[in-house]
Scaffold this motif. Sequence first.
Motif, PDB file in Angstrom:
ATOM      1  N   LYS A 150      -8.405  -3.345  -8.343  1.00 26.48           N
ATOM      2  CA  LYS A 150      -7.949  -4.700  -8.675  1.00 26.48           C
ATOM      3  C   LYS A 150      -8.857  -5.746  -8.058  1.00 26.48           C
ATOM      4  O   LYS A 150      -9.212  -6.742  -8.702  1.00 26.48           O
ATOM      5  CB  LYS A 150      -6.512  -4.914  -8.197  1.00 26.48           C
ATOM      6  CG  LYS A 150      -5.491  -4.192  -9.019  1.00 26.48           C
ATOM      7  CD  LYS A 150      -4.093  -4.422  -8.477  1.00 26.48           C
ATOM      8  CE  LYS A 150      -3.093  -3.551  -9.205  1.00 26.48           C
ATOM      9  NZ  LYS A 150      -1.742  -3.691  -8.653  1.00 26.48           N
ATOM     10  N   ASN A 151      -9.244  -5.527  -6.806  1.00 27.16           N
ATOM     11  CA  ASN A 151     -10.136  -6.480  -6.138  1.00 27.16           C
ATOM     12  C   ASN A 151     -11.476  -6.577  -6.864  1.00 27.16           C
ATOM     13  O   ASN A 151     -11.967  -7.676  -7.124  1.00 27.16           O
ATOM     14  CB  ASN A 151     -10.362  -6.088  -4.679  1.00 27.16           C
ATOM     15  CG  ASN A 151      -9.126  -6.231  -3.826  1.00 27.16           C
ATOM     16  OD1 ASN A 151      -8.141  -6.850  -4.236  1.00 27.16           O
ATOM     17  ND2 ASN A 151      -9.147  -5.645  -2.642  1.00 27.16           N
ATOM     18  N   GLN A 189      -5.771  -0.789  -5.200  1.00 28.50           N
ATOM     19  CA  GLN A 189      -6.010  -2.157  -4.728  1.00 28.50           C
ATOM     20  C   GLN A 189      -7.489  -2.506  -4.791  1.00 28.50           C
ATOM     21  O   GLN A 189      -7.861  -3.610  -5.171  1.00 28.50           O
ATOM     22  CB  GLN A 189      -5.482  -2.342  -3.299  1.00 28.50           C
ATOM     23  CG  GLN A 189      -5.565  -3.779  -2.822  1.00 28.50           C
ATOM     24  CD  GLN A 189      -4.777  -4.742  -3.692  1.00 28.50           C
ATOM     25  OE1 GLN A 189      -3.588  -4.553  -3.896  1.00 28.50           O
ATOM     26  NE2 GLN A 189      -5.437  -5.758  -4.222  1.00 28.50           N
ATOM     27  N   ARG A 190      -8.339  -1.553  -4.431  1.00 29.55           N
ATOM     28  CA  ARG A 190      -9.786  -1.778  -4.495  1.00 29.55           C
ATOM     29  C   ARG A 190     -10.222  -2.043  -5.932  1.00 29.55           C
ATOM     30  O   ARG A 190     -11.036  -2.935  -6.197  1.00 29.55           O
ATOM     31  CB  ARG A 190     -10.524  -0.582  -3.912  1.00 29.55           C
ATOM     32  CG  ARG A 190     -12.028  -0.661  -3.973  1.00 29.55           C
ATOM     33  CD  ARG A 190     -12.596  -1.732  -3.083  1.00 29.55           C
ATOM     34  NE  ARG A 190     -14.033  -1.524  -2.960  1.00 29.55           N
ATOM     35  CZ  ARG A 190     -14.882  -2.419  -2.550  1.00 29.55           C
ATOM     36  NH1 ARG A 190     -14.462  -3.611  -2.187  1.00 29.55           N
ATOM     37  NH2 ARG A 190     -16.161  -2.153  -2.466  1.00 29.55           N
ATOM     38  N   ARG A 200      -3.029   4.226  -3.243  1.00 25.95           N
ATOM     39  CA  ARG A 200      -2.704   2.790  -3.170  1.00 25.95           C
ATOM     40  C   ARG A 200      -3.930   1.967  -2.783  1.00 25.95           C
ATOM     41  O   ARG A 200      -4.150   0.877  -3.329  1.00 25.95           O
ATOM     42  CB  ARG A 200      -1.568   2.558  -2.177  1.00 25.95           C
ATOM     43  CG  ARG A 200      -0.252   3.178  -2.635  1.00 25.95           C
ATOM     44  CD  ARG A 200       0.754   3.195  -1.536  1.00 25.95           C
ATOM     45  NE  ARG A 200       0.232   4.065  -0.470  1.00 25.95           N
ATOM     46  CZ  ARG A 200       0.890   4.391   0.623  1.00 25.95           C
ATOM     47  NH1 ARG A 200       2.091   3.921   0.843  1.00 25.95           N
ATOM     48  NH2 ARG A 200       0.347   5.192   1.522  1.00 25.95           N
TER      49      ARG A 200
END
Length: 90
Positions: A65-66, A62-63, A58
Amino acid sequence: MAYYVYILASGRNGTLYVGVTGNLPRRIYEHREELVPGFTKQYGVKRLVYAEAHEDVRIALQREKNLKHWSRAWKLALIEAGNPSWRDLF
């Protein structure tokens, strides 16, 4: 198990691709051999210039996407900080 967020480039300051995988060697091989149709095959993006490992999928997702939302200048600075010569890390 480790999950990797990585950046590929077509060359120094070239086209960039940000991805995430649970098997970095296999995924980079797929990019290099153009086994998967898409962006990296179309633009010749094959050089691994940045990678970071995460234990939680997860966090890795998220990383990714960032990083995809970062400006190009920020991505270039991230690469330059750890790989100033843009050598292929694979």
